[in-house]
Design an enzyme around this catalytic site. Structure first.
Site, PDB file in Angstrom:
ATOM      1  N   THR A 155       0.806  -1.213   0.000  1.00 36.29           N
ATOM      2  CA  THR A 155       0.000   0.000   0.000  1.00 36.29           C
ATOM      3  C   THR A 155       0.846   1.275   0.000  1.00 36.29           C
ATOM      4  OG1 THR A 155      -1.483   1.261   1.448  1.00 36.29           O
ATOM      5  CG2 THR A 155      -0.130  -0.361   2.531  1.00 36.29           C
ATOM      6  N   ASP A 156       0.288   2.346  -0.533  1.00 35.14           N
ATOM      7  CA  ASP A 156       0.980   3.649  -0.481  1.00 35.14           C
ATOM      8  C   ASP A 156       1.137   4.139   0.953  1.00 35.14           C
ATOM      9  OD1 ASP A 156      -1.692   4.321   0.020  1.00 35.14           O
ATOM     10  OD2 ASP A 156      -1.890   5.703  -1.665  1.00 35.14           O
ATOM     11  N   GLU A 157       0.357   3.568   1.891  1.00 36.95           N
ATOM     12  CA  GLU A 157       0.404   4.061   3.276  1.00 36.95           C
ATOM     13  C   GLU A 157       1.748   3.787   3.943  1.00 36.95           C
ATOM     14  OE1 GLU A 157      -2.947   3.611   5.779  1.00 36.95           O
ATOM     15  OE2 GLU A 157      -4.381   3.798   4.141  1.00 36.95           O
TER      16      GLU A 157
ATOM     17  N   TYR B 281      -1.873  -0.345  11.078  1.00 35.01           N
ATOM     18  CA  TYR B 281      -2.069  -1.011   9.777  1.00 35.01           C
ATOM     19  C   TYR B 281      -0.846  -0.813   8.887  1.00 35.01           C
ATOM     20  CZ  TYR B 281      -3.386  -1.408   4.860  1.00 35.01           C
ATOM     21  OH  TYR B 281      -3.386  -1.723   3.511  1.00 35.01           O
TER      22      TYR B 281
ATOM     23  N   LYS C  69       2.144  -3.434   7.645  1.00 31.13           N
ATOM     24  CA  LYS C  69       2.315  -3.678   6.199  1.00 31.13           C
ATOM     25  C   LYS C  69       3.766  -3.367   5.806  1.00 31.13           C
ATOM     26  CE  LYS C  69      -0.332  -4.533   3.276  1.00 31.13           C
ATOM     27  NZ  LYS C  69      -0.732  -5.848   2.679  1.00 31.13           N
TER      28      LYS C  69
HETATM   29  P1  NAD Z   1     -10.233  -6.914   2.251  1.00 30.00           P
HETATM   30  O1  NAD Z   1     -10.274  -6.573   3.702  1.00 30.00           O
HETATM   31  O2  NAD Z   1     -11.426  -6.682   1.406  1.00 30.00           O
HETATM   32  O3  NAD Z   1      -9.820  -8.444   2.062  1.00 30.00           O
HETATM   33  C1  NAD Z   1      -8.820  -9.071   2.811  1.00 30.00           C
HETATM   34  C2  NAD Z   1      -8.960 -10.571   2.608  1.00 30.00           C
HETATM   35  O4  NAD Z   1      -7.905 -11.225   3.326  1.00 30.00           O
HETATM   36  C3  NAD Z   1     -10.278 -11.147   3.140  1.00 30.00           C
HETATM   37  O5  NAD Z   1     -10.809 -12.067   2.232  1.00 30.00           O
HETATM   38  C4  NAD Z   1      -9.870 -11.828   4.444  1.00 30.00           C
HETATM   39  O6  NAD Z   1     -10.711 -12.892   4.805  1.00 30.00           O
HETATM   40  C5  NAD Z   1      -8.463 -12.309   4.085  1.00 30.00           C
HETATM   41  N1  NAD Z   1      -7.610 -12.503   5.266  1.00 30.00           N
HETATM   42  C6  NAD Z   1      -7.402 -11.645   6.303  1.00 30.00           C
HETATM   43  N2  NAD Z   1      -6.521 -12.174   7.167  1.00 30.00           N
HETATM   44  C7  NAD Z   1      -6.167 -13.390   6.674  1.00 30.00           C
HETATM   45  C8  NAD Z   1      -5.289 -14.402   7.119  1.00 30.00           C
HETATM   46  N3  NAD Z   1      -4.598 -14.282   8.249  1.00 30.00           N
HETATM   47  N4  NAD Z   1      -5.150 -15.502   6.348  1.00 30.00           N
HETATM   48  C9  NAD Z   1      -5.856 -15.645   5.194  1.00 30.00           C
HETATM   49  N5  NAD Z   1      -6.711 -14.730   4.730  1.00 30.00           N
HETATM   50  C10 NAD Z   1      -6.866 -13.609   5.463  1.00 30.00           C
HETATM   51  O7  NAD Z   1      -8.960  -6.143   1.690  1.00 30.00           O
HETATM   52  P2  NAD Z   1      -8.652  -5.477   0.274  1.00 30.00           P
HETATM   53  O8  NAD Z   1      -9.073  -4.069   0.321  1.00 30.00           O
HETATM   54  O9  NAD Z   1      -9.124  -6.379  -0.793  1.00 30.00           O
HETATM   55  O10 NAD Z   1      -7.044  -5.476   0.323  1.00 30.00           O
HETATM   56  C11 NAD Z   1      -6.294  -6.565  -0.199  1.00 30.00           C
HETATM   57  C12 NAD Z   1      -4.826  -6.239  -0.115  1.00 30.00           C
HETATM   58  O11 NAD Z   1      -4.544  -5.043  -0.838  1.00 30.00           O
HETATM   59  C13 NAD Z   1      -4.307  -5.992   1.306  1.00 30.00           C
HETATM   60  O12 NAD Z   1      -3.026  -6.564   1.412  1.00 30.00           O
HETATM   61  C14 NAD Z   1      -4.225  -4.477   1.414  1.00 30.00           C
HETATM   62  O13 NAD Z   1      -3.242  -4.078   2.334  1.00 30.00           O
HETATM   63  C15 NAD Z   1      -3.853  -4.112  -0.013  1.00 30.00           C
HETATM   64  N6  NAD Z   1      -4.256  -2.780  -0.462  1.00 30.00           N
HETATM   65  C16 NAD Z   1      -5.545  -2.359  -0.310  1.00 30.00           C
HETATM   66  C17 NAD Z   1      -5.927  -1.101  -0.805  1.00 30.00           C
HETATM   67  C18 NAD Z   1      -7.336  -0.601  -0.686  1.00 30.00           C
HETATM   68  O14 NAD Z   1      -7.581   0.560  -1.006  1.00 30.00           O
HETATM   69  N7  NAD Z   1      -8.307  -1.396  -0.269  1.00 30.00           N
HETATM   70  C19 NAD Z   1      -4.970  -0.296  -1.432  1.00 30.00           C
HETATM   71  C20 NAD Z   1      -3.650  -0.764  -1.563  1.00 30.00           C
HETATM   72  C21 NAD Z   1      -3.314  -2.018  -1.090  1.00 30.00           C
HETATM   73  O1  DAU Z   2      -4.158   4.106   0.476  1.00 29.17           O
HETATM   74  C1  DAU Z   2      -4.344   2.721   0.418  1.00 29.17           C
HETATM   75  C2  DAU Z   2      -5.177   2.308   1.607  1.00 29.17           C
HETATM   76  O2  DAU Z   2      -6.486   2.810   1.362  1.00 29.17           O
HETATM   77  C3  DAU Z   2      -5.214   0.808   1.844  1.00 29.17           C
HETATM   78  O3  DAU Z   2      -3.914   0.349   2.125  1.00 29.17           O
HETATM   79  C4  DAU Z   2      -6.153   0.478   2.981  1.00 29.17           C
HETATM   80  O4  DAU Z   2      -6.279  -0.932   3.135  1.00 29.17           O
HETATM   81  C5  DAU Z   2      -7.525   1.062   2.675  1.00 29.17           C
HETATM   82  O5  DAU Z   2      -8.396   0.857   3.775  1.00 29.17           O
HETATM   83  C6  DAU Z   2      -7.411   2.547   2.382  1.00 29.17           C
HETATM   84  O6  DAU Z   2      -7.046   3.284   3.564  1.00 29.17           O
HETATM   85  P1  DAU Z   2      -7.712   4.687   3.938  1.00 29.17           P
HETATM   86  O7  DAU Z   2      -7.570   4.898   5.393  1.00 29.17           O
HETATM   87  O8  DAU Z   2      -7.240   5.762   3.037  1.00 29.17           O
HETATM   88  O9  DAU Z   2      -9.225   4.343   3.524  1.00 29.17           O
HETATM   89  P2  DAU Z   2     -10.632   4.649   4.214  1.00 29.17           P
HETATM   90  O10 DAU Z   2     -11.663   4.235   3.230  1.00 29.17           O
HETATM   91  O11 DAU Z   2     -10.717   4.108   5.594  1.00 29.17           O
HETATM   92  O12 DAU Z   2     -10.597   6.227   4.304  1.00 29.17           O
HETATM   93  C7  DAU Z   2     -10.406   7.044   3.165  1.00 29.17           C
HETATM   94  C8  DAU Z   2     -10.369   8.481   3.656  1.00 29.17           C
HETATM   95  O13 DAU Z   2     -11.680   8.835   4.128  1.00 29.17           O
HETATM   96  C9  DAU Z   2      -9.449   8.714   4.830  1.00 29.17           C
HETATM   97  O14 DAU Z   2      -8.860  10.006   4.723  1.00 29.17           O
HETATM   98  C10 DAU Z   2     -10.360   8.684   6.054  1.00 29.17           C
HETATM   99  C11 DAU Z   2     -11.673   9.235   5.503  1.00 29.17           C
HETATM  100  N1  DAU Z   2     -12.897   8.695   6.140  1.00 29.17           N
HETATM  101  C12 DAU Z   2     -13.051   7.347   6.195  1.00 29.17           C
HETATM  102  C13 DAU Z   2     -14.175   6.801   6.784  1.00 29.17           C
HETATM  103  C14 DAU Z   2     -14.362   5.319   6.874  1.00 29.17           C
HETATM  104  C15 DAU Z   2     -13.869   9.568   6.604  1.00 29.17           C
HETATM  105  O15 DAU Z   2     -13.738  10.805   6.517  1.00 29.17           O
HETATM  106  N2  DAU Z   2     -14.987   9.026   7.175  1.00 29.17           N
HETATM  107  C16 DAU Z   2     -15.181   7.689   7.306  1.00 29.17           C
HETATM  108  O16 DAU Z   2     -16.220   7.277   7.870  1.00 29.17           O
END
Ligand code: NAD
Ligand code: DAU
Length: 327
Positions: A116-118, A140, A144
């Site tokens: 992730t970019d985080e 988180y 990561k």
């Molecule tokens: P998600 O929460 O929708 O899915 C996570 C999945 O992992 C689920 O199916 C969960 O059951 C499984 N899981 C969790 N812990 C586990 C474990 N210990 N063993 C096996 N399975 C397990 O997440 P997502 O948004 O699809 O993110 C997927 C990946 O992409 C993550 O690694 C996250 O850090 C990365 N990522 C997410 C975003 C985003 O914006 N959502 C952005 C950049 C990177």
């Molecule tokens: O940047 C990549 C990341 O994006 C991933 O690695 C993470 O898994 C994914 O959850 C996401 O993280 P963020 O914290 O950026 O996403 P979130 O959807 O939780 O929040 C997006 C932005 O919105 C953040 O600045 C917080 C804000 N927010 C979020 C929620 C849930 C609100 O203002 N209100 C809310 O209720």
């Protein structure tokens, strides 16, 4: 190709499995099915499913045999949950990544870590490159980051063919509604308040989930072992503007927008330079305005997908996190 996709029942993982299955790959999914993982996400998608955790050696051994590569999406992914209860984040990201790396190393498999970019922290201006220092803010992103460093150490120390792909904020169908976009869409459709953290001027770099999954396939096929590749979306947007667009697209009342207590340690802005993955031939195809409209339409039309979530344990989470019940 036979691929092991860990976390393939989640939002991004299931999109990746769908893309790879459509290309004719054989996919084995290993997933613990946490609150965020759902078999429904893989409905009508050809795959083999193994229920288990990545930190469990036996489950990994059961799933990995016969595979040529491992793609690890498995993670705890919500920043707010990592602040409230970091335990599972440490276990899955540190121990889980270690167990997977060992299994892949023993078998000489190619390995891709989804990151992730985080891990870079917040940036006021400009964009992070793969050379930027790692300065994670939350449990988180810190866990990561630890996982990424372990992956890089396996490439350096053991010469393992391991690569990392770091994505910006994904959006699209099947995202669990704890995240900003689906939370706001479902609240808007139900007339619930729209809780914007702090001033709402935090900026995120939005990438459509189909584009991120395509970038991951590019890195898996062409990435250099030991290297990191950033994949950011084509557009950035302040949270308050995202919420205003959702209000317009759902026809909700703007008075539903409420500024609430900010997230502790909240990163102000994320931005990724994706030049390195573009040089591998990848381009994002979906602009945010169109992708957001399509995503809102998907949630509007997919009540069967979100109703079981919104009427289940998610309600308790929501009340704990926001201090008020859902309508
Ligand atoms: P998600 O929460 O929708 O899915 C996570 C999945 O992992 C689920 O199916 C969960 O059951 C499984 N899981 C969790 N812990 C586990 C474990 N210990 N063993 C096996 N399975 C397990 O997440 P997502 O948004 O699809 O993110 C997927 C990946 O992409 C993550 O690694 C996250 O850090 C990365 N990522 C997410 C975003 C985003 O914006 N959502 C952005 C950049 C990177
Ligand atoms: O940047 C990549 C990341 O994006 C991933 O690695 C993470 O898994 C994914 O959850 C996401 O993280 P963020 O914290 O950026 O996403 P979130 O959807 O939780 O929040 C997006 C932005 O919105 C953040 O600045 C917080 C804000 N927010 C979020 C929620 C849930 C609100 O203002 N209100 C809310 O209720």
């Amino acid at each position: 190709m036979r691929l092991l996709v860990c976390g393939g029942a989640g939002f991004i993982g299931s999109t990746f499995v769908r893309q790879r299955a459509e290309r004719g790959d054989e996919v084995v999914v290993l997933d613990k099915l946490t609150y965020a993982g759902r078999r429904e996400n893989l409905e009508n998608v050809e795959h083999v499913f193994v229920h288990g955790a990545i930190e469990d050696q036996e489950s990994v051994a059961r799933a990995i045999d016969g595979c040529e590569a491992v793609v690890n999406f498995a993670a705890e992914t919500h920043v707010d949950r990592s602040i409230a209860e970091p335990d599972a984040f440490v276990r899955t990201h540190a121990l889980g990544t270690f167990v997977l790396l060992e299994a892949a190393r023993e078998r000489g498999l190619r390995y891709l870590q989804v990151s992730t970019d985080e891990v870079y922290g917040s940036i006021e201006e400009g964009s992070f490159t793969e050379e930027s220092p790692l300065e994670p803010s939350s449990p988180y992103s810190a866990t990561k980051t630890g996982a990424d460093l372990l992956v890089q150490s396996y490439a350096l120390t053991y010469g393992m063919a391991a690569v990392i792909c770091r994505g910006s904020n994904n959006y699209g169908p099947r995202q669990y509604p704890e995240k900003l976009i689906p939370l706001m869409v479902l609240n808007a459709l139900h007339g619930d308040p729209l809780p914007v953290y702090g001033d709402g001027l935090q900026v995120r770099n939005w990438i459509h989930v189909s584009d991120f999954c395509a970038a991951i396939s590019h890195v898996l096929a062409h990435g250099k072992p030991g290297e990191v590749y950033n994949a950011g979306g084509p557009d950035e947007c302040a949270n308050i503007d995202v919420v205003r667009r959702i209000v317009e697209l759902t026809g909700a009342d703007e008075s539903l927008i409420e500024h609430v207590t900010d997230r502790p340690g909240h990163d102000r802005r994320y931005s990724l330079s994706s030049d390195k993955v573009r040089a591998l031939g990848w381009e994002p195809g979906v602009r945010f305005a169109q992708g957001l409209a399509d995503t809102v339409a998907w949630y509007r039309d997919s009540r069967d997908w979100w109703e079981p979530i919104r009427s289940g344990a998610y309600r308790e989470y929501y009340e704990r996190q926001y201090g008020r019940p859902l309508a």
